[in-house]
Design an enzyme around this catalytic site. Structure first.
Site, mmCIF file in Angstrom:
data_model
loop_
_atom_site.group_PDB
_atom_site.id
_atom_site.type_symbol
_atom_site.label_atom_id
_atom_site.label_comp_id
_atom_site.label_asym_id
_atom_site.label_seq_id
_atom_site.Cartn_x
_atom_site.Cartn_y
_atom_site.Cartn_z
ATOM 1 C CE LYS A 317 80.760 29.229 22.363
ATOM 2 N NZ LYS A 317 80.232 28.158 23.377
ATOM 3 C CB CYS A 397 87.472 11.845 7.748
ATOM 4 S SG CYS A 397 86.721 13.373 6.846
#
Length: 418
Positions: A317, A397
């Protein structure tokens, strides 16, 4: 006989203390001697009150008076007043005072409420009372309540309008034939992405101002900035952006370069890194990494994934994000805990994954390469503000109607699972 009766009457008048007029007359010595005795049979018609004595004292008519019973006493006792025709006439003609006749209470009619019968139903029509509405206290109170409500409604409307504007712009830019051959695990994956873009544009997240791309010193040379980008990424593992940003500022105050970091004692470096997660291990990794960079890369950092991952404390990552930030090269998707969590919640992986590296491999198999560069930044900020780990704000959302994990209760992980 007349003198004797007058004396008796005088003594009786003296013994009556309540009759002030009789007492005064007795003190003055004005004793009236009656010239004629009226028989008892005619007494009822000729009886007079003691108050009339003064007015009739000079007359020659015979007057019989009672010093005990005055007019007031007789009126109180309810005796007849027929012996005083003049007084009766005046009494009859005297108008009734307001105190004697209680005022009639007019039935109040409430004009503020009107009942209208409509079929079997009764409709009540109300009227605003002008006096109450114009009261200073009521006016101020109503104004404050109305102002707060109006402000809230305006803020909500402005937010909705801003989201609609951004969404319209993105929809206009969207090509209907874009990514037709993408075999995504979720058919509405691009709708998810578009909504996340809208939400990210309307709300700032910590990663926007304190992410690793904001930690490097903008006044330093390119080589030093790349090194500082790598250091920030190494410190960011399992650490909030705020904590990483503060630790980087402390290091930059000591001139954060490979040489300075090499010369710095480990204990001093640990104190500067605290409270970064695993700050002692990270201090050790930084010391080892600095030695490698100075020996092999001339105090610079590697420009490929293989050599970056080989550095102590650097994982896939960090390497992919470092390549994008430091070298401006997209080599893969940087999947941290936020990207890992959201990919599973949105159904962007064919089956649930347990590790971020598994999520990265699954995403790179189907997600178009042109979107790899923005996925990390979009998802990290979205995960920090709305789709949080324990209590996601599904009500705010835009994906709540098309998200497979919407309104699903998320229990906090146990300490041993973290």
């Amino acid at each position: 006989m007349n003198a004797r009766r007058a004396g008796i009457i005088l003594n009786m008048a003296k013994n009556v203390k309540k009759l002030t007029l009789a007492n005064k007359l007795a003190k003055r010595g004005d004793v009236i001697k009656p010239t004629e005795i009226i028989s008892r049979q005619n007494r009822a018609d000729n009886v007079r009150d003691i108050e009339d004595l003064v007015g009739a004292a000079g007359s020659s008519s015979s007057i019989y008076f009672s010093p005990i019973r005055t007019r007031k006493q007789r009126q109180v006792n309810g005796e007849s007043l027929k012996m005083e025709p003049l007084k009766m006439e005046s009494l009859k003609k005297e108008p009734l005072s307001p105190t004697r006749v209680p005022p009639k209470k007019n039935k109040k009619v409430d004009h503020t409420v009107t009942k209208i019968q409509v079929g079997s139903a009764t409709v009540v029509k109300c009227k605003v009372v002008q006096e109450a509405a114009e009261s200073p206290i009521m006016t101020d109170k109503i104004k404050k309540e109305m102002e707060s409500q109006i402000k809230q409604e305006l803020n909500i409307q402005e937010s909705l309008e801003a989201l609609k504007t951004v969404k319209t712009e993105l929809v206009n830019q969207l090509d209907p034939n874009l990514y037709p051959e993408v075999q995504a695990p979720h058919p509405l994956w691009y709708n998810h992405l578009e909504n996340i873009r809208i939400m990210r544009n309307s709300k700032t997240a910590p990663v926007d101002t304190m992410g690793c791309h904001r930690c490097a010193d903008s006044k330093a040379d390119a080589k030093t900035q790349r090194f500082q980008n790598l250091v920030a990424l190494m410190l960011s593992s399992q650490t909030k952006d705020q904590t990483t940003f503060e630790a980087m500022n402390r290091l930059k105050d000591r001139t954060l370069t490979p040489l300075k970091l090499k010369e710095m004692p480990v204990t001093e470096l640990e104190n500067l890194l605290h409270p970064v997660s695993f700050y002692k291990n990270k201090a050790k990794y930084l010391k080892q990494t600095v030695e490698i960079l100075m020996d092999k890369y001339d105090s610079d950092i590697p420009d490929n994934i293989k050599e970056l991952v080989a550095l102590p404390g650097v994982g896939p990552k960090m390497a992919h994000i470092c390549m994008a930030v430091a070298w401006n090269k997209i080599t893969g998707i940087g999947v941290d805990v936020h990207v890992h969590r959201l990919s599973n919640r949105l159904g962007w992986v064919p089956k649930p994954t347990k590790e971020p590296e598994q999520t990265r491999i699954a995403l790179e198999k189907w997600l178009p390469f042109s979107l790899w560069s923005e996925v990390n930044h979009l998802f990290v900020g979205f995960g920090q503000t709305i789709c949080t780990p324990v209590k996601p704000n599904c009500g705010e959302c835009l994906n709540k109607d098309i998200c497979p994990s919407a309104n699903v209760e998320v229990k906090p992980k146990k300490k041993r699972d973290r």
